[in-house]
Structures are given as structure tokens and as C-alpha cells.
Design a protein around this motif. Structure first.
Motif, PDB file in Angstrom:
ATOM      1  N   ALA A 159      -2.982 -16.531   1.773  1.00 23.62           N
ATOM      2  CA  ALA A 159      -2.932 -15.569   2.882  1.00 23.62           C
ATOM      3  C   ALA A 159      -2.560 -14.179   2.367  1.00 23.62           C
ATOM      4  N   LEU A 160      -1.661 -14.119   1.399  1.00 27.38           N
ATOM      5  CA  LEU A 160      -1.228 -12.829   0.872  1.00 27.38           C
ATOM      6  C   LEU A 160      -2.368 -12.149   0.106  1.00 27.38           C
ATOM      7  N   MET A 161      -3.166 -12.959  -0.590  1.00 24.82           N
ATOM      8  CA  MET A 161      -4.313 -12.389  -1.310  1.00 24.82           C
ATOM      9  C   MET A 161      -5.331 -11.827  -0.319  1.00 24.82           C
ATOM     10  N   LYS A 162      -5.581 -12.589   0.754  1.00 25.45           N
ATOM     11  CA  LYS A 162      -6.509 -12.102   1.786  1.00 25.45           C
ATOM     12  C   LYS A 162      -6.010 -10.780   2.371  1.00 25.45           C
ATOM     13  N   LEU A 163      -4.706 -10.731   2.580  1.00 23.59           N
ATOM     14  CA  LEU A 163      -4.101  -9.526   3.141  1.00 23.59           C
ATOM     15  C   LEU A 163      -4.260  -8.351   2.163  1.00 23.59           C
ATOM     16  N   SER A 164      -4.101  -8.624   0.882  1.00 22.71           N
ATOM     17  CA  SER A 164      -4.270  -7.574  -0.130  1.00 22.71           C
ATOM     18  C   SER A 164      -5.681  -7.003  -0.073  1.00 22.71           C
ATOM     19  N   LYS A 165      -6.644  -7.899   0.067  1.00 21.05           N
ATOM     20  CA  LYS A 165      -8.034  -7.440   0.116  1.00 21.05           C
ATOM     21  C   LYS A 165      -8.323  -6.670   1.404  1.00 21.05           C
ATOM     22  N   HIS A 166      -7.664  -7.093   2.474  1.00 20.99           N
ATOM     23  CA  HIS A 166      -7.768  -6.345   3.732  1.00 20.99           C
ATOM     24  C   HIS A 166      -7.301  -4.899   3.518  1.00 20.99           C
ATOM     25  N   HIS A 167      -6.164  -4.738   2.848  1.00 21.76           N
ATOM     26  CA  HIS A 167      -5.653  -3.387   2.626  1.00 21.76           C
ATOM     27  C   HIS A 167      -6.542  -2.608   1.663  1.00 21.76           C
ATOM     28  N   TYR A 168      -7.092  -3.311   0.685  1.00 21.42           N
ATOM     29  CA  TYR A 168      -7.989  -2.651  -0.266  1.00 21.42           C
ATOM     30  C   TYR A 168      -9.191  -2.065   0.489  1.00 21.42           C
ATOM     31  N   GLN A 169      -9.656  -2.811   1.485  1.00 21.55           N
ATOM     32  CA  GLN A 169     -10.810  -2.337   2.253  1.00 21.55           C
ATOM     33  C   GLN A 169     -10.458  -1.225   3.235  1.00 21.55           C
ATOM     34  N   HIS A 170      -9.256  -1.286   3.775  1.00 21.93           N
ATOM     35  CA  HIS A 170      -8.948  -0.386   4.889  1.00 21.93           C
ATOM     36  C   HIS A 170      -8.009   0.763   4.558  1.00 21.93           C
ATOM     37  N   SER A 171      -7.412   0.754   3.385  1.00 20.51           N
ATOM     38  CA  SER A 171      -6.493   1.826   3.034  1.00 20.51           C
ATOM     39  C   SER A 171      -7.021   2.581   1.819  1.00 20.51           C
TER      40      SER A 171
ATOM     41  N   GLU B 134      -5.530   4.857   0.236  1.00 17.41           N
ATOM     42  CA  GLU B 134      -4.453   5.032  -0.739  1.00 17.41           C
ATOM     43  C   GLU B 134      -4.285   3.768  -1.580  1.00 17.41           C
ATOM     44  N   TYR B 135      -4.261   2.635  -0.905  1.00 13.28           N
ATOM     45  CA  TYR B 135      -4.091   1.372  -1.629  1.00 13.28           C
ATOM     46  C   TYR B 135      -5.267   1.137  -2.579  1.00 13.28           C
ATOM     47  N   GLN B 136      -6.457   1.439  -2.089  1.00 13.98           N
ATOM     48  CA  GLN B 136      -7.644   1.267  -2.933  1.00 13.98           C
ATOM     49  C   GLN B 136      -7.560   2.148  -4.189  1.00 13.98           C
ATOM     50  N   ALA B 137      -7.121   3.390  -3.991  1.00 12.70           N
ATOM     51  CA  ALA B 137      -7.027   4.299  -5.139  1.00 12.70           C
ATOM     52  C   ALA B 137      -6.025   3.772  -6.163  1.00 12.70           C
ATOM     53  N   ILE B 138      -4.916   3.236  -5.669  1.00  7.93           N
ATOM     54  CA  ILE B 138      -3.887   2.713  -6.586  1.00  7.93           C
ATOM     55  C   ILE B 138      -4.415   1.494  -7.342  1.00  7.93           C
TER      56      ILE B 138
ATOM     57  N   TYR C 114      -4.637  -1.226 -11.312  1.00 10.13           N
ATOM     58  CA  TYR C 114      -4.712  -2.691 -11.349  1.00 10.13           C
ATOM     59  C   TYR C 114      -6.147  -3.197 -11.120  1.00 10.13           C
ATOM     60  N   PRO C 115      -7.129  -2.669 -11.852  1.00  6.18           N
ATOM     61  CA  PRO C 115      -8.530  -2.974 -11.535  1.00  6.18           C
ATOM     62  C   PRO C 115      -8.887  -4.457 -11.684  1.00  6.18           C
TER      63      PRO C 115
ATOM     64  N   LEU D 272       0.964   5.869   3.765  1.00  3.46           N
ATOM     65  CA  LEU D 272       0.010   4.840   3.362  1.00  3.46           C
ATOM     66  C   LEU D 272      -0.430   4.109   4.621  1.00  3.46           C
ATOM     67  N   LYS D 273      -1.730   4.102   4.882  1.00  2.00           N
ATOM     68  CA  LYS D 273      -2.148   3.454   6.118  1.00  2.00           C
ATOM     69  C   LYS D 273      -3.433   2.663   5.945  1.00  2.00           C
ATOM     70  N   SER D 274      -3.546   1.600   6.718  1.00  2.00           N
ATOM     71  CA  SER D 274      -4.735   0.753   6.684  1.00  2.00           C
ATOM     72  C   SER D 274      -5.424   0.743   8.035  1.00  2.00           C
ATOM     73  N   VAL D 275      -5.148   1.769   8.835  1.00  2.00           N
ATOM     74  CA  VAL D 275      -5.805   1.915  10.132  1.00  2.00           C
ATOM     75  C   VAL D 275      -6.265   3.369  10.255  1.00  2.00           C
ATOM     76  N   SER D 276      -7.196   3.601  11.157  1.00  2.00           N
ATOM     77  CA  SER D 276      -7.634   4.976  11.355  1.00  2.00           C
ATOM     78  C   SER D 276      -6.588   5.721  12.176  1.00  2.00           C
ATOM     79  N   ASP D 277      -6.640   7.038  12.119  1.00  2.00           N
ATOM     80  CA  ASP D 277      -5.613   7.842  12.779  1.00  2.00           C
ATOM     81  C   ASP D 277      -5.459   7.514  14.263  1.00  2.00           C
ATOM     82  N   ASP D 278      -6.582   7.249  14.952  1.00  2.00           N
ATOM     83  CA  ASP D 278      -6.465   7.014  16.401  1.00  2.00           C
ATOM     84  C   ASP D 278      -5.915   5.630  16.729  1.00  2.00           C
TER      85      ASP D 278
END
Lengths: 412, 353
Positions: free
Chosen positions: B26-38, B40-44, B49-50, B71-77
Motif C-alpha cells: 500500500a505504501l508503494m502504491k501511495l508513493s507512485k500516487h504522489h509521483y504522479q500527482h506532485s 515536487e515529489y516527482q522532481a525529487i 532516487y531514479p 509540497l502538494k499532490s492536489v491541484s490548487d482548487d
């Protein structure tokens, strides 16, 4: 006016057993025979007794008689053609011998262990009654240094003038009483020297000085290295030189390079360089947990500090404590938030003109580059920098620091 | 992740093999969720950690990053609220981006955990603080958030202090007289309870005799360690002024609100099923063995609107074991020993300490 330091709530570290009394009516001649004789003796003493601390030996070496006499010579005749160019704001009073300012109040940087000494000793050499305020948190190295200074004057009571000029004090800067002391000392001084970066300069500059007194300030600076390697034989030397510049003070001194520009150097040679640098650094230094985390925070911030318009690629290679970060374009934020701690920002260039520096750049070190080439670049470039030195000499002190001529500033 | 199922997992009953079976995945899935939606997280991850995801590893983000960057994984609105840490101990505050879903999940998990200690019924609640701490918009910080969050579990909320932090003895007496025969919930921040409640009662030689009260407190031990007050001494002193009450410290942080770690009867903090604790070496941040002190990493399945699911804290702690605490609860149990020393500035830019 007479100021008795012992009557203030401050801790006098040097000289240990004196009245520490100042009389600003007295005057001394810069570079007098007595000053040079005493300071060069002190230099010999430091080289002998401070052997276990390279920075103390280096300070002793800096005080060798020949060097002091050369300095005297350079400043005694104010001829504009002299090698040591007099600074622009100095009155071009030809052939007038310089005289001391009077009382100099120095606020030393926190933990660059030996910088306090150079600041003080140049001031003394210029004949000033010098009061140096030093951090309340002192390293063992600094404590030893001050102990040796005291020991020298105890051993040599015949040198009675210099200990009157050399005063090191401690007091709590942030406390209300500390502000009061800074005010008193500032009003007593003819010149004030402020080290410690933008914040210190900003805060202390607010404290008023005497009408004719002036400040010499050292705001935040950063430094960079340019390296060219053409064959394997030169790798070790280049590594050792960079190590000399970045190992002390956790790479946090403003003269320690934070960026390496690689001038047309084969990747294979660069790899060799990094492996060797990492091996040596990891053998010699360690980071405490707090620093490990500060390093990690900075590394994780870097990808977020890139220029938003063109997304520059950032990539990391960790070599134990040493971190190499390849960055296409370096931003001011990346430099401003750099914590030292052996993180090197790494960039490839094809010519020296590819180097883009920020306004507060102090030192550019060069390694493996023909002197004629960098001299020419220095002459032609508009890039802001205060000096270019050979790699390995970034931390060697010079009386012209950050482009400020301290002798001119500390004499009239 | 299916939160309808996750939320119904038993809080402290899942054994290591069963928890391991779902948590890491579940934590790995969550990491990938953030990679897709954030961004900042994607850049890091891309920069530092490629190869992590492909080799099954999850990057640990330093919690201080939230003090420097949003750091955010949602759009501003979609942002509903940005909570901040209290700005008392450091100048910079953490900012945590929350959307409605994330907030409601935090609340649900908090309810599940706290019910384990208070029971399902709302209790008369005594808050050891002053009432304005939640009213002042500018103070909308960890203290206010904590009090508001836990107010859910009480009724007849009574504040024990006046605005100047003096005891409101009338309010306390009225509360105690009314509810002395019932189960009572007392909440406050550790240092405030010590300084403004225990000390004030001791100084005026006043004490109460509550027989059935549960006290939850939190908020860091740094100030108390400075005056040499241990958890044991705190407990004993509190029992001196309030009678035989149950005292539970808990550990938590604004960057992972909701999933708190509550201290059991045996004196250990317990990891709820939705969280994991890892201790990292003080020397090189590698994973430390149980029993050794190191830097605490907290993993949580809750954060979806900001990439705060695997965080390296600035706290030191020790894990004592997993599934075998003498209190009978399953999962990892640990101590928090304090905070890492503050970073020192050295070099030319030292600001004149």
C-alpha cells in the motif's frame, strides 16, 4: 577618553592578566620596528608550539619577518604604481606615511577558527588598539590558539606594547547587556570590522559609531573551483588541492568552493577524481546526525530550487559523506541555501566564459589551467569575483580580503 | 487503496506477517500516487532516487522539507486547508496541504485510535489550556488543531486555564463536582499541563480525587527534559494532584496528523495498523536494529494530498520489539528519547552566537 574593559560585563580572554585599559589619545606608528619584531617572534613561537594544529602553524608562518617587511614596504610609499594597488577610496596623499586609525573594534566570524587572528593581527600591525569580540562557543583549536597567545606574552615580558594592542573579549551578543556593550565599544572605536555575513553586518551596522569612524564589512560570499584534467597523473594533485580548500570548517567558509566547473575534462578522469576525493574525505571526516539531516534536506531541496522556466536536470551521486550533484543551471537559491557539509555542485563547461557567477562571488580557484589563460579571462570577463587563486590556496589569508584592502582600511 | 476496508482494520491486533502483507504494498502504491500527482515529489525522485521504485524502495523525505517548500499532490482548487506546525520552537513552520478527503481520513483514523483508549462514548472533557487558543485564527497551529481534533471525544468541554495561563479554579471545581462519579477525559499539552496545571496546583496545595479519568497529553519533552522532568515524574506528579488517573502520552506530528502513537500501560508508544516506524542509524541513516537508538522515520498510509507518507523526523527513538509488548497489543512499540541537536551554522556566515 579611557575605556576599562574589565569594568564591562565581559570576559577578557587576551591578555589574561592585564588592566585591559584603553587610552585613545595614544598613537602608534604602523609597521614600527617594535611591532614587526614582536609579531615575527610571535610567529616563530606559534609555529613551534602550535604544531598539532595546521591552522596555527599557518598563522605563525604568515607572520614571518620577511612577509611583514614586504607589507611595510608596499604601504610605506604610496606610489600608485606599486604592485599592491591602493584602493580607490584612499586619498592619494603621495609620500605621506600612513598612521594608525586609533581604536579598532572587530567582530569576528563564529567558527572559522583562525580568521579572527588575521583580522586582529593586521589591525595591530597597523598600530591600532584592537578589541576583538569572539564567539561564545569556541572550538578546542581556537582555545588552544588563544592560550598560546597568552603564553607568548607571559614568556616574553620584554614585548610590552603589543599585548596592550591585542585584546580578545567574549560577551553574549544577543542579550540586552550584550547590545549595550556593542554600543559602548562602537562609540569608542575609530574603525569597526564586521565579519559574520549579511545578518551580522545588517544588525551591527545599526549600532552607531563615532562621527568620523567607519565600518569595514564582510557580507556573505561564496566561492567556486574550475578544474581541468588532461591526464591521470594530475588527478591526485587536483584532489589534494581541492581537499585543502573544502575540508576545513565543514566546507562552510565563504572561501571554500561550493561549485566545480569542469573545463573540457574527460568523464573518465572526472570519475577517478571523485573516487579519490571521496576516499580521502571519508577517511578524514564524519558528519554528526544533525549534519547528515541538514545535508539530506539540502539535497532534497535542490530539485525544487531549479529555475522554473527551463527545467534543469539535477542528478546525485553519493560517495559516502561526499555528495556530487550534477546541475545544468545553478540558481542563486541553490548557492544561498548551501550548507557546506561536502556537497559539490557540478557543472561541465567548454570555456571559461561559460561560467556564470552571482554578485556575491568571492574566490575562483583554478586547477590545471594555464596561468596565461585564466589571467586573460580575469582581465576580460565581466563576471563578479574578488580574486582568482590556485586551487589549494582558497583559505590562505591575504590582507586584501573580499576585495577590501585591510591595511588601507585600518590606517589613515 | 480501499479505505472502506482499511479503516476497519483492527488498530492494534494485526501481527507482523499479516501487516507486512498489505502495508508495504500500500505504501508503494501511495508513493507512485504522489509521483504522479506532485511535481515536487516527482522532481525529487527523478533527481535523487531514479531507481528506487523499480527496486521496490521508497524514498524517505526529510520532514524539514515542509518548512521550506509547499509540497502538494492536489491541484490548487482542491486544497481545503493548509495546516502549520506551531512556530514556537523554530522560526520556520511546516505547511501541510490538505484536501477534504485527507482531512476526513485523518479524523476517522484519529477516532479509531482514541476510542481504543477512551472507549466509544463521548466523555466530559477537561482541557488544560485557555479557551482562546482555538479562537485566534493566527494561532491556528498545532496546539489549536490538537485541541479541536480531540474535542470530538468530549462533551461539556471545560477549559482549566484563563487566558493569562492562570488556573481557572472555579471552572475546574464545578467540572469535578458535576462529573466526579463519571469517566472523564482530560487533554492538554505536556509542558502546559506541567507548568500551568501541576505546578500551580502544587504551589497552592490543591488537589482533586478523580477516580475514573483518562489523561492524554502530547507535545514534546524538550522543555521538560531541560528541567529534568521524566515521563515517570510527570505521571506521578499528575496523580498527586488528580488522584489515581490513567495517564497516556502520545507522539504525533502535524505532518502526519491523525495517526498518533499512544503510550500503553507498560510505558511504550504503539504503532497503529495504518502506520509504521523505522529507526535509522545516527551515523549513516541506514536501518538500525531494534534496541538501538536512532532517528525516527514515520510511514503512514494517510497522506494523499501531500507527499508526507514516508518522513525522516528530527526525533530520536528506540524500537523495543514487535507484537510482543507486555500490554498485549500487536505491532511495533517504541520510545521517543528526544530531539536531535539543532543544526549549527559554522563558517563565515555564523551569526554571532
Amino acid at each position: 577618553m579611557i575605556l576599562n574593559l574589565k569594568q564591562l560585563p565581559i570576559n577578557v580572554l587576551l591578555p589574561e592578566n592585564s588592566s585591559a585599559q584603553f587610552n585613545d589619545a595614544q598613537q602608534l606608528t604602523p609597521f614600527s620596528d617594535e611591532l614587526i619584531a614582536t609579531l615575527s617572534q610571535l610567529g616563530l613561537f606559534l609555529m613551534k608550539t602550535g604544531r598539532q594544529e595546521p591552522s596555527i602553524v599557518a598563522a605563525g608562518y604568515w607572520l614571518r619577518k620577511k612577509q611583514l617587511l614586504n607589507l611595510k614596504l608596499a604601504y610605506s610609499k604610496q606610489e600608485p604604481s606599486a604592485n599592491k594597488k591602493p584602493s580607490a577610496n584612499k586619498e592619494p596623499s603621495a609620500n605621506k606615511e600612513p598612521s594608525a586609525k586609533g581604536v579598532a573594534f572587530h567582530i569576528a566570524p563564529g567558527n572559522v577558527d583562525s580568521l579572527f587572528f588575521y583580522s586582529m593581527v593586521i589591525s595591530v600591525l597597523c598600530g591600532n588598539y584592537t578589541i576583538l569580540r569572539i564567539s561564545n562557543k569556541l572550538s578546542d583549536e581556537t582555545l588552544l590558539f588563544i592560550h598560546l597567545l597568552n603564553a607568548f606574552f607571559v614568556e616574553h615580558p620584554e614585548f610590552s606594547t603589543v599585548p596592550l594592542l591585542m585584546n580578545i573579549v567574549q560577551y553574549d551578543h544577543s542579550a540586552l547587556t550584550g547590545k549595550d556593550i556593542t554600543q559602548q565599544l562602537s562609540l569608542f572605536a575609530d574603525v569597526r570590522v564586521i565579519w559574520g555575513g549579511d545578518n551580522a553586518v545588517k544588525e551591527i551596522s545599526k549600532v552607531p559609531l563615532k562621527a568620523l569612524a567607519c565600518d569595514i564589512t564582510f557580507p556573505d560570499r561564496y566561492s567556486v573551483a574550475v578544474i581541468q584534467l588532461t591526464n591521470e597523473q594530475h588527478v591526485e594533485q587536483a584532489v589534494n588541492n581541492l581537499l585543502t580548500d573544502i575540508k576545513p570548517f565543514f566546507q562552510q567558509a565563504c572561501s571554500s568552493p561550493k561549485v566545480i566547473y569542469w573545463l573540457k575534462t574527460a568523464q573518465k578522469l572526472q570519475d577517478k577524481f571523485w573516487q579519490s576525493l571521496a576516499k580521502k574525505l571519508n577517511e578524514q571526516v564524519m558528519l554528526a546526525s544533525t549534519d547528515l539531516i541538514s545535508q539530506l534536506v539540502y539535497l532534497q531541496r535542490l530539485p525544487l530550487l531549479v529555475n522554473k522556466e527551463h527545467k534543469a536536470v539535477v542528478s546525485l551521486a553519493a560517495y559516502g559523506v561526499l555528495q556530487r550533484v550534477d546541475i545544468e543551471s545553478i540558481t542563486l537559491e541553490m548557492i544561498k541555501s548551501h550548507p557546506g557539509l561536502w556537497v559539490l555542485l557540478n557543472q561541465q563547461i567548454n570555456e571559461l566564459d561559460d561560467i556564470k557567477l552571482f554578485e556575491h562571488c568571492q574566490t575562483v580557484t583554478v586547477s590545471g589551467i594555464y596561468e596565461s589563460m585564466w589571467l586573460q579571462w580575469q582581465k576580460a570577463t565581466k563576471q563578479p569575483m574578488k580574486r582568482i587563486v590556485l586551487s589549494g590556496q582558497a583559505l590562505s589569508f591575504s590582507h586584501i580580503w573580499d576585495g577590501v584592502d585591510l591595511v588601507n582600511g585600518l590606517t589613515r | 487503496m480501499n479505505w472502506d476496508e482499511l479503516i476497519n482494520l483492527p488498530v492494534y491486533q494485526l501481527e507482523a506477517d499479516k501487516k507486512g502483507a498489505f502495508f508495504q504494498d500500500a505504501l508503494m502504491k501511495l508513493s507512485k500516487h504522489h509521483y504522479q500527482h506532485s511535481d515536487e515529489y516527482q522532481a525529487i525522485v527523478d533527481a535523487l532516487y531514479p531507481d528506487y521504485f523499480s527496486s521496490g524502495k521508497i524514498p524517505t523525505i526529510a520532514v524539514q522539507l515542509f518548512k521550506h517548500h509547499l509540497l502538494k499532490s492536489v491541484s490548487d482548487d482542491e486544497i481545503f486547508k493548509i495546516t502549520t506546525s506551531s512556530g514556537t520552537t523554530s522560526q520556520q513552520v511546516s505547511r501541510v496541504v490538505l484536501d477534504k478527503g485527507n482531512i476526513s481520513r485523518q479524523q476517522k483514523v484519529l477516532v479509531k485510535i482514541v476510542q481504543q483508549w477512551l472507549g466509544k462514548k463521548r466523555l466530559p472533557m477537561l482541557i488544560i489550556d485557555h479557551p482562546n487558543v482555538i479562537k485566534d485564527k493566527f494561532l491556528y497551529s498545532a496546539r489549536g488543531v490538537g485541541i479541536q481534533g480531540l474535542s470530538l471525544f468530549g462533551h461539556h468541554h471545560t477549559y482549566a486555564l484563563n487566558e493569562d495561563m492562570s488556573l481557572n479554579i472555579d471552572a475546574i471545581e464545578a467540572f469535578v463536582n458535576q462529573y466526579k462519579d463519571e469517566k472523564i477525559f482530560v487533554f492538554g499539552f505536556t509542558f502546559i499541563i506541567w507548568q500551568h496545571f501541576i505546578q500551580a496546583l502544587l504551589a497552592t496545595n490543591q488537589h482533586f480525587n478523580l477516580s475514573n479519568a483518562v489523561i492524554l497529553h502530547s507535545g514534546g519533552w524538550k522543555k521538560l527534559q531541560n528541567i529534568a522532568v521524566s515521563n515517570d515524574k510527570f505521571k506521578q506528579s499528575l496523580q498527586k494532584v488528580l488522584g489515581q488517573v490513567q495517564v497516556h502520552n502520545f507522539y504525533g506530528m502535524v505532518e502526519q496528523t491523525g495517526a498518533i502513537y499512544v503510550e500503553c500501560e507498560s510505558g511504550y508508544l504503539h504503532c497503529p495498523v495504518w502506520s509504521d516506524v523505522i529507526i535509522r542509524s545516527k551515523k549513516d541513516l541506514s536501518i538500525e536494529k531494534n534496541g538501538n537508538e536512532g532517528i525516527i522515520q514515520v510511514n503512514s498510509l494517510l497522506p494523499t494530498s501531500y507527499p508526507g507518507h514516508a518522513l525522516l523526523t528530527e526525533d530520536l527513538g528506540v524500537i523495543f520489539g514487535e507484537d510482543n509488548c507486555s500490554c498485549g497489543r500487536k505491532g511495533k512499540y517504541f520510545h521517543v528519547n528526544g530531539r536531535l541537536a539543532k543544526a549549527e551554522t559554522r563558517g563565515c556566515s555564523d551569526t554571532q552566537s
